[in-house]
Each structure stands twice: as structure tokens, then as C-alpha cells.
Design a protein around this motif. Sequence first.
Motif, PDB file in Angstrom:
ATOM      1  N   GLU A 464       0.832  -1.206   0.000  1.00 58.42           N
ATOM      2  CA  GLU A 464       0.000   0.000   0.000  1.00 58.42           C
ATOM      3  C   GLU A 464       0.865   1.253   0.000  1.00 58.42           C
ATOM      4  O   GLU A 464       0.563   2.235  -0.690  1.00 58.42           O
ATOM      5  CB  GLU A 464      -0.920   0.011   1.220  1.00 58.42           C
ATOM      6  N   ALA A 465       1.957   1.234   0.783  1.00 63.12           N
ATOM      7  CA  ALA A 465       2.831   2.404   0.855  1.00 63.12           C
ATOM      8  C   ALA A 465       3.454   2.708  -0.504  1.00 63.12           C
ATOM      9  O   ALA A 465       3.506   3.868  -0.935  1.00 63.12           O
ATOM     10  CB  ALA A 465       3.927   2.171   1.893  1.00 63.12           C
ATOM     11  N   VAL A 466       3.945   1.670  -1.196  1.00 59.79           N
ATOM     12  CA  VAL A 466       4.571   1.881  -2.501  1.00 59.79           C
ATOM     13  C   VAL A 466       3.533   2.361  -3.525  1.00 59.79           C
ATOM     14  O   VAL A 466       3.793   3.271  -4.311  1.00 59.79           O
ATOM     15  CB  VAL A 466       5.264   0.596  -2.988  1.00 59.79           C
ATOM     16  N   GLN A 467       2.349   1.774  -3.517  1.00 57.20           N
ATOM     17  CA  GLN A 467       1.311   2.188  -4.461  1.00 57.20           C
ATOM     18  C   GLN A 467       0.916   3.638  -4.249  1.00 57.20           C
ATOM     19  O   GLN A 467       0.738   4.396  -5.206  1.00 57.20           O
ATOM     20  CB  GLN A 467       0.087   1.283  -4.328  1.00 57.20           C
ATOM     21  N   ARG A 468       0.808   4.044  -2.996  1.00 63.88           N
ATOM     22  CA  ARG A 468       0.441   5.435  -2.728  1.00 63.88           C
ATOM     23  C   ARG A 468       1.549   6.393  -3.117  1.00 63.88           C
ATOM     24  O   ARG A 468       1.298   7.497  -3.617  1.00 63.88           O
ATOM     25  CB  ARG A 468       0.083   5.592  -1.249  1.00 63.88           C
ATOM     26  N   LEU A 469       2.792   5.992  -2.895  1.00 62.94           N
ATOM     27  CA  LEU A 469       3.900   6.853  -3.281  1.00 62.94           C
ATOM     28  C   LEU A 469       3.987   6.975  -4.796  1.00 62.94           C
ATOM     29  O   LEU A 469       4.313   8.041  -5.324  1.00 62.94           O
ATOM     30  CB  LEU A 469       5.213   6.314  -2.717  1.00 62.94           C
ATOM     31  N   LEU A 470       3.691   5.900  -5.507  1.00 65.99           N
ATOM     32  CA  LEU A 470       3.671   5.972  -6.971  1.00 65.99           C
ATOM     33  C   LEU A 470       2.663   7.000  -7.441  1.00 65.99           C
ATOM     34  O   LEU A 470       2.917   7.751  -8.403  1.00 65.99           O
ATOM     35  CB  LEU A 470       3.342   4.594  -7.558  1.00 65.99           C
ATOM     36  N   GLU A 471       1.506   7.065  -6.771  1.00 61.07           N
ATOM     37  CA  GLU A 471       0.503   8.067  -7.136  1.00 61.07           C
ATOM     38  C   GLU A 471       1.052   9.476  -6.950  1.00 61.07           C
ATOM     39  O   GLU A 471       0.849  10.352  -7.799  1.00 61.07           O
ATOM     40  CB  GLU A 471      -0.748   7.889  -6.272  1.00 61.07           C
ATOM     41  N   GLN A 472       1.731   9.680  -5.847  1.00 61.16           N
ATOM     42  CA  GLN A 472       2.274  11.008  -5.571  1.00 61.16           C
ATOM     43  C   GLN A 472       3.390  11.362  -6.544  1.00 61.16           C
ATOM     44  O   GLN A 472       3.438  12.479  -7.075  1.00 61.16           O
ATOM     45  CB  GLN A 472       2.793  11.061  -4.138  1.00 61.16           C
ATOM     46  N   LEU A 473       4.305  10.420  -6.794  1.00 61.30           N
ATOM     47  CA  LEU A 473       5.412  10.683  -7.711  1.00 61.30           C
ATOM     48  C   LEU A 473       4.920  10.942  -9.128  1.00 61.30           C
ATOM     49  O   LEU A 473       5.524  11.731  -9.866  1.00 61.30           O
ATOM     50  CB  LEU A 473       6.391   9.502  -7.708  1.00 61.30           C
ATOM     51  N   ARG A 474       3.845  10.276  -9.518  1.00 55.32           N
ATOM     52  CA  ARG A 474       3.309  10.497 -10.863  1.00 55.32           C
ATOM     53  C   ARG A 474       2.890  11.951 -11.058  1.00 55.32           C
ATOM     54  O   ARG A 474       2.994  12.500 -12.164  1.00 55.32           O
ATOM     55  CB  ARG A 474       2.115   9.577 -11.120  1.00 55.32           C
ATOM     56  N   GLU A 476       4.175  14.620  -9.042  1.00 51.67           N
ATOM     57  CA  GLU A 476       5.288  15.532  -8.777  1.00 51.67           C
ATOM     58  C   GLU A 476       6.490  15.316  -9.695  1.00 51.67           C
ATOM     59  O   GLU A 476       7.185  16.271 -10.043  1.00 51.67           O
ATOM     60  CB  GLU A 476       5.737  15.375  -7.322  1.00 51.67           C
ATOM     61  N   GLN A 477       6.781  14.048 -10.069  1.00 56.50           N
ATOM     62  CA  GLN A 477       7.935  13.757 -10.920  1.00 56.50           C
ATOM     63  C   GLN A 477       7.540  12.760 -12.007  1.00 56.50           C
ATOM     64  O   GLN A 477       8.021  11.623 -12.011  1.00 56.50           O
ATOM     65  CB  GLN A 477       9.076  13.184 -10.081  1.00 56.50           C
ATOM     66  N   PRO A 478       6.665  13.141 -12.913  1.00 54.39           N
ATOM     67  CA  PRO A 478       6.165  12.193 -13.919  1.00 54.39           C
ATOM     68  C   PRO A 478       7.245  11.632 -14.834  1.00 54.39           C
ATOM     69  O   PRO A 478       7.081  10.552 -15.409  1.00 54.39           O
ATOM     70  CB  PRO A 478       5.148  13.029 -14.710  1.00 54.39           C
ATOM     71  N   GLU A 479       8.374  12.355 -14.951  1.00 55.56           N
ATOM     72  CA  GLU A 479       9.449  11.892 -15.833  1.00 55.56           C
ATOM     73  C   GLU A 479      10.368  10.882 -15.153  1.00 55.56           C
ATOM     74  O   GLU A 479      11.224  10.277 -15.809  1.00 55.56           O
ATOM     75  CB  GLU A 479      10.280  13.097 -16.299  1.00 55.56           C
ATOM     76  N   LYS A 480      10.201  10.663 -13.854  1.00 54.68           N
ATOM     77  CA  LYS A 480      11.098   9.803 -13.087  1.00 54.68           C
ATOM     78  C   LYS A 480      10.846   8.326 -13.399  1.00 54.68           C
ATOM     79  O   LYS A 480       9.743   7.825 -13.226  1.00 54.68           O
ATOM     80  CB  LYS A 480      10.896  10.042 -11.594  1.00 54.68           C
ATOM     81  N   PRO A 481      11.866   7.569 -13.860  1.00 54.20           N
ATOM     82  CA  PRO A 481      11.694   6.124 -14.036  1.00 54.20           C
ATOM     83  C   PRO A 481      11.724   5.423 -12.672  1.00 54.20           C
ATOM     84  O   PRO A 481      12.521   5.773 -11.803  1.00 54.20           O
ATOM     85  CB  PRO A 481      12.902   5.709 -14.888  1.00 54.20           C
ATOM     86  N   VAL A 482      10.848   4.458 -12.478  1.00 49.25           N
ATOM     87  CA  VAL A 482      10.779   3.676 -11.245  1.00 49.25           C
ATOM     88  C   VAL A 482      10.837   2.205 -11.605  1.00 49.25           C
ATOM     89  O   VAL A 482      10.209   1.757 -12.568  1.00 49.25           O
ATOM     90  CB  VAL A 482       9.492   3.989 -10.458  1.00 49.25           C
ATOM     91  N   MET A 483      11.591   1.444 -10.818  1.00 52.28           N
ATOM     92  CA  MET A 483      11.781   0.023 -11.097  1.00 52.28           C
ATOM     93  C   MET A 483      11.456  -0.791  -9.846  1.00 52.28           C
ATOM     94  O   MET A 483      11.670  -0.340  -8.719  1.00 52.28           O
ATOM     95  CB  MET A 483      13.233  -0.217 -11.526  1.00 52.28           C
ATOM     96  N   LEU A 484      10.939  -1.992 -10.049  1.00 54.87           N
ATOM     97  CA  LEU A 484      10.586  -2.877  -8.943  1.00 54.87           C
ATOM     98  C   LEU A 484      11.421  -4.148  -9.000  1.00 54.87           C
ATOM     99  O   LEU A 484      11.511  -4.810 -10.033  1.00 54.87           O
ATOM    100  CB  LEU A 484       9.100  -3.234  -9.009  1.00 54.87           C
ATOM    101  N   VAL A 485      12.040  -4.491  -7.855  1.00 57.87           N
ATOM    102  CA  VAL A 485      12.772  -5.746  -7.676  1.00 57.87           C
ATOM    103  C   VAL A 485      12.311  -6.350  -6.363  1.00 57.87           C
ATOM    104  O   VAL A 485      12.166  -5.643  -5.358  1.00 57.87           O
ATOM    105  CB  VAL A 485      14.300  -5.517  -7.650  1.00 57.87           C
ATOM    106  N   THR A 486      12.056  -7.654  -6.344  1.00 57.20           N
ATOM    107  CA  THR A 486      11.681  -8.316  -5.093  1.00 57.20           C
ATOM    108  C   THR A 486      12.659  -9.441  -4.795  1.00 57.20           C
ATOM    109  O   THR A 486      13.344  -9.950  -5.684  1.00 57.20           O
ATOM    110  CB  THR A 486      10.258  -8.904  -5.166  1.00 57.20           C
ATOM    111  N   PHE A 487      12.711  -9.830  -3.524  1.00 57.76           N
ATOM    112  CA  PHE A 487      13.582 -10.940  -3.153  1.00 57.76           C
ATOM    113  C   PHE A 487      12.937 -11.779  -2.054  1.00 57.76           C
ATOM    114  O   PHE A 487      12.356 -11.286  -1.111  1.00 57.76           O
ATOM    115  CB  PHE A 487      14.959 -10.451  -2.696  1.00 57.76           C
TER     116      PHE A 487
END
Length: 878
Positions: A464-474, A476-487
Motif C-alpha cells: 500500500e505504501a509503494v502504491q500510494r507513493l507511486l501516485e504522488q510521484l506520478r 510531482e515527478q512524472p518523468e522519473k523512471p521507477v523500477m521494482l525488484v523483489t527478493f
Amino acid sequence: MNFGSEFVYVGVEEDEEVPDDWSTGSEDEADVTEDGVPVLLDILDTAGQEEYSAIKELCMRTGDGFFIIYNITNRESFTEATAMFRWLQRVTGEDHSRAILCGNKSDLEASRVVEKREGAALAQTQSVPFIETSAKTGENVIKAMETLVKTLPRASNDYKIVMLGSGGVGKSSITVMFVQNIFVDNYDPTIEDSFRKMVNIKGLGPIDSDARAAKKEKKKKKKKSKATPSPPLSYASPNMLCSNIDPAMQGSFAKQKSGGFLSSLRRTLSGKKKKAPHQPVVQQRADPVFGGPPEPPSAVKSATPPAAKNLQCKKLDGNIVHVALGELAEEPNQVTGDPVRCSRCKAVLCSTSTITGESGDRVWKCEYCYNENKNIDMSQEEIPKDDRFDYMLSPPDERTEESGDAEKPAKLEKKPGIIIYCMDVSGSMQMQFQVSEMQAAWRQERTGERDNVNAVSRLGCIKEAVQRLLEQLRIEQPEKPVMLVTFGSEICIYGDGSAKQKSFYGSSAESRDFDKLIEKGISYARKIQLRPLDEAYDDLHRTVGDLNTTGCTALGPALTFCVGFVSKMPGSEVVLCTDGMPNEGIGSLQGQSQHGQKFYEKVGQYARSKDVIINLLAVEGEPVGLQYVSMCAIASGGSVNMLNPLEIVRQLRLIAQNAVVATGVNVTFLLHPSMVFMEDGYPSDMSRLVKEVGSALKDTDLTFRFKTKNNEQLNVSSVPFQVQIEYTRKDGMKCLRVLCKSHTVTKDRKTMEEALDMAVVGLEAIQTSGQLLKKGKAEEAKANIISAKRVMSRNCKTSSQKEDKYTFSRNVDNILEDLTENAQDWATGQLQDKSANVFAGSERMAFHKMKGGSSKAEVVQKRKADSKVRDMYYGYQY
């Protein structure tokens, strides 16, 4: 460039013996003047929503008074204010006589929907005062605060006030108007902060002994509750294996019947059987990467605390310089030409310099090394006069790229640094975390008892935290590339969610080889094309939402891969979220050996060399090995946070707000030849110091301590200081910033102490103590903090000094408590996660956190948010 005092102390350096007992003792009665009784208000602005916050929970239980605020133009906010009275009673177990009801935005009379009589009626039913205010005009703001304080039991000369209310009612605006008499439009609603304000209030009586005793008892209960362990975690899945179990043994555990070990494990995790205390040393095993013998087992903690004793240290003075690297985000004050440097010490000609002679025979005798630089092609009038100026070393369109062992100029496409969310999805992430009593009670009061959620999964909180931050970044910083890695046991690379995931196992041979993992990350970076967030948002949001838990904790391989991936992208960040101790692949802490720490230091140092920041979020619950894992963030210049899963939303937001402002940052500090640095780990005879920073964040602050060389007595009225900062701006322009100043000297300690800047002194004391703690020098760190408290207490005169001193105390009390309560752990070097979090946070302390209310105006006025972010944020319900 800020100094610890208005005067440089050039008198004799003195030793000091400080008591191990750091408590301040009873308060003195404040002097009553014709302006009233001086009191200090510690005001917590709880930000725009009533979301969970550990700070707020603590203040709710220890607060002296509460502002309950609603917006007169919003009926729903009035309904929630009504619910807050019931909530307060449930959480504090007391009546509401320690509160005030405030109807805000009275300047919007034409839009009023809540009548004044309704507010008065609600206040009457709760037996509290009622006042309508306008944060915009300041109407009744001071009156409301004074009215509340006058109703509170007179237990001391300081009061903790908590601002409460739903989103958009103006909590922050009222706070800022009261503290600084300014109105900030579009204030960022996501920032929770404390403000300390000295005020004079007329009509206050003397301190009541019964009230004081009650307040002391409340503090004792607070300390006791902090020592009480959290409620047990719930077992979420019958097929889940704990991520901290040795992977070699998992198969045998899984095959046992329900009456065997696995059943016992489940009962333990579900709280049905008392869990044995965690032992930091599980087994002794040489590290497969660095080799070497294992460490000996940690000493058993003694049940008897060590006897109190006096601590030895140098008597603290104001010979401190603070450099705020966040200011590199400001536009350069550019001067033309190239810097004129001293041929010996490389100082830059500046306003502290003097040129003698005529044209063709001009000489600059360097004030930092006394070297005579001849044939200076500049007159005295042409020297830059400002205390801060910049030279452009290379234009924005020129970058360098690595080509084998050499570097060559190249025209590169300008790309913003990327963010990688490296998320733990090992089995333990499925475990349920108990929602705090305070937060559960608020949900129930707000929804009329319909919402009875009392536990959430760790992974669910992070998703939930990551999804909400993605909304905010979209936004404020729409040009910012974001990548997801899990382990988990497997490292999965999702990229921006647009393509099929790629993966490799933490148990593979390459997952135990640092160089191969770095190269693997670099190779993937060449293959994967990341879209800007505004294009990739839907895919990333869906991918995060679909994540599930599995396997062990291959944290080391995942982190190393991520750092390799962004190693060619300066200004990038890796946000690492985990809840368990790494136990598979490189960096495994099975055995908790010192070699694990060396691995995480190596990752962090490599990241810093590539201008990459690592931020670590460790979830409370199971041991994480924070003492070792945190080194990757510390070495890279990032932050370390160990927190309740419910706080991850807030912390990810804070990380995003603390953005990279410059890369390739190197700082050179020059002193007068009679001065030397007092920096732990550096030679004691240095007058020139160089620090390689890497990437600088908005909140990156450096402090330097210095002294006269061998107690040398100076016969000068002032001494010069110069700081040179080489850095690369976001647009690629490489600059040299020069900070310079001459500072008045004094041989009189009292004169120097009375002119202390408490915020600078406090910042240096905390940062230095963090560095000492990292090296295991707990007694030195403790003595350093207590010495700072003593010199502040001796010389705290002005209102601003008192606010800053109180702020310092709030920041260091938890450090001193931990050093006292866990003295044996610090002595043996085997730290629990909570203690490791203490030194990590200390070393990266930010200057704005040291400021009281009066000195915070500039910080506050920059806290503005996009209106779309505000609307999105206020749309959430907790």
C-alpha cells in the motif's frame, strides 16, 4: 556556513568530568514578569490526516493538552471532531478537560456550514473551551493557545500540545501562525513536525506539587511501556516458513507432522507459546566472500547494570562549523573566469584574502598557509565579495562516461536518476502485525464501530505504501523512471512492470560473488528500457498489488544487483524494504559475523562511489541484523529506519521528499594555520580536510569541529574559514562552490559560551556521537552528549536558545536511554536492532530537526505541496 558560536574560542582547551547520570533534575520556577510567566510549548503538528505515527502515539499518551480543530466550511470535519473526543477518552482514559475545541477558517464566513452555536454546544457537552480562529489572518490563534494552557494543570514550565483534526482543517496553518506569525498557503499536508515556542502567558499560577508528581508518574509509565515488547505476531499462512530459518534445514522442517517442530513453531509465532529471547549469535561460520575466522559468541547480558561513574571528555566549546549541502539545490551565484588558487594549499582567492602590490607585481599571501602567490592577475577590487559564490567547471551539456580505465568527454542524453524499490517478499512478510490500540480505536470511532481491523500483514503495508507513493510521484515527478525488484529465495526483476519478469536464485553460485552480481546488474541495465512513471504507472501499480510471499531472505544478492543496475545512473536511489535477517547468498548473516558487516559496508561504499543512495526500511518484529545491514545505507549517505509497518507510508513519503540535489560532491575545508581539525579517524594535525560525499540529499548536513594547534595563543582579532564544494547539478553542470568567512576570536570561555548557537552545537554533538557509536565508543559518545547538555544549560538565555536547547534534549534523550538500558550490549558490540537504529539515525541527523520554532521560518515556508497531491492525500481514509 554556520558557526557554533559568534566567537571562535582560542583560549586553553580544558578537560571535563561529567556525571554518568544524565538526568536534568527538577525544574526551577520560571521568573514571573509583567509580561506573564515564561513557558515553553512543545507543539506536535500531526500533519493532514489522522494516519498512524509512533511520535503521535507517544504524544497522545504523554501530552498535556489537545487542540481539536474542525473547518467551519466542512460538515464532515465537525463530525470527525466529535468522534475525536470519544477517541481521546478511549486512548488516554481521561476526561476532556485538557482540550480545546477550535473552529478554524473564520475568515470564510460566506462559506460557513457549521454554525458557531453548534461548536459552542459540542464544547459545552465536553466541558472544554471553544474559540473560532483564522489561521490566515491570525485572528484568535494566540488567544486559543493561551486559553488551552491556562486550563491545564500547572505541573512544570513546559507543555506538550498535540494538534488534532481531519485533513484540511488547518492544523499546520494554526501551528505556523502561532509559532512564527506567518501564513503558508498550500502547506504540505504530509509533513508531521514539532515546533518549540517560548511564550509569556499572564494569569498562570505557581507550579502545583501534586500536578508535578502526576506528570513524573506519567513519564515513568511511558518509559515502562517503551520497555514492554510489542504484541505477538499472528501466523498468516500454514504453508509459510520463517525467513530466518537456515535454508538447509527448511526441507526437514516442512516434512514434520503437525505434532512436531513445525507445529511448535506455528504456536510460537501465533503467540500461544512464549517465544525464547532472540540470541544474536545463531552459529559461527566464516564468511564465504571475505573469509577469516568467525567472531566469538556474544557475552551473556548481565542482570546487574554497571555502577554509575563519571565520564571523561574535552570541555565542549563553540568551535564548530556546519555546512548545509541541501543548499546546492539553489541557483549558483556564478562568477566568471576560473578560480585563482594558492599554489600550495589550493585555497581559492576570496573575500578573506588580501592582495598587495601593483599591476604586474601583485602578491597574495595565502591566509590558510602563508604561501606567497606572485603575479596575481587580479586587483583587490576584483576579488568576489560574497560569502558564497560558484565557478562553472564544465557546462551542462558536457558529462563524462567511463571507457575502460580512462574517462573521456561525451555528449550524453540527460536522464533523471531512477528509483528502485527492492522489496522483501520472503515468507515472514506474510505475518500479521497488530494495529495499535490508538489507531484501531480511531477507525472504530470514525466509522461508528464498523471497522474492527486489528491486524495487517507486513507485505500488505509495504504494498500500500509503494502504491500510494507511486501516485504522488506520478504528479510531482512524472518523468522519473521507477523500477521494482523483489527478493525471497528468488530475486525477481519486474522493471517498470511492462515485460515478463526475469529472475535468478539467491542460492546460485553467482549470488555469492559481489563482482558477478554488479556486472549482472549493469548488463540488465543495458537491456531494460524503463519508461517514465507517467507512462508506466498502471503497470507498476498492478504489479505491486499482485506480489505474494515466498521463500528465504536473499537480501544481499538483490541489493548488490540493484546497485549494479543503477551504477551508471548518478543520482539514483535504491529503497530497500525488509523484515528479516539475510540468510541466503552473499551477505548472509547466519552466524552474525563481522564479515557480514564488511560486505554491507562494501556495497554502501561502492554505491557512494557511483553517486547512488541506499535507503533502508527495516520492519519491526523479527531481528533484521540492523547493526550490519544498516552499513550499506550509512556508507552511501542514505537513511536507516526501523519502524512499525503502519509507518511505512509516511517514511517512504519522507524519503521521496528528501531528494538528491547534487552528485559527485566533494568537500574541502581549510582552516587558519593555527587551527587543526578534531575529527575522529583523521590525523590530529590537519588544517585541511577533504570529505568525499557522493550524492547529497536535501537534508545532508556536515559538521566539523576544530581547535587551536597545541593550545596556541593567537594575537589576532579574527580568523578565516573556507569551504570548497565540487558538485554536479541535476542539469549536468559541474560547479565549484566557495563558502568563506572571517570569524571573531576570543580567549574568554564565558564570552564564547554565552553566544552559542544551540542548534549547531546540538547537531554536531549528535552526529559525532553517532560516529563514535558506530566505532563502539559508547562511553565517549555518552560523555559527548552530556557535555553538550551541560554547556547548553549553563548558557541558555534567549528564547531562541531555550527552544533549540529543548529540541536538542528531545532528540538525545532516547540515545541516552538506550546507552543506559543496553550498556552491556554496547560494551560487547552485539547490538539489538533498536540500538543499531539509534547510532544510524544519529550520524545522519539533519539540521532542521535541531531548530526550535523561532529559527524554523525559512524551512517552513518551503513546505508547499502541489494542489493535486493535497487533494489525493485528503482522499484517503484511515
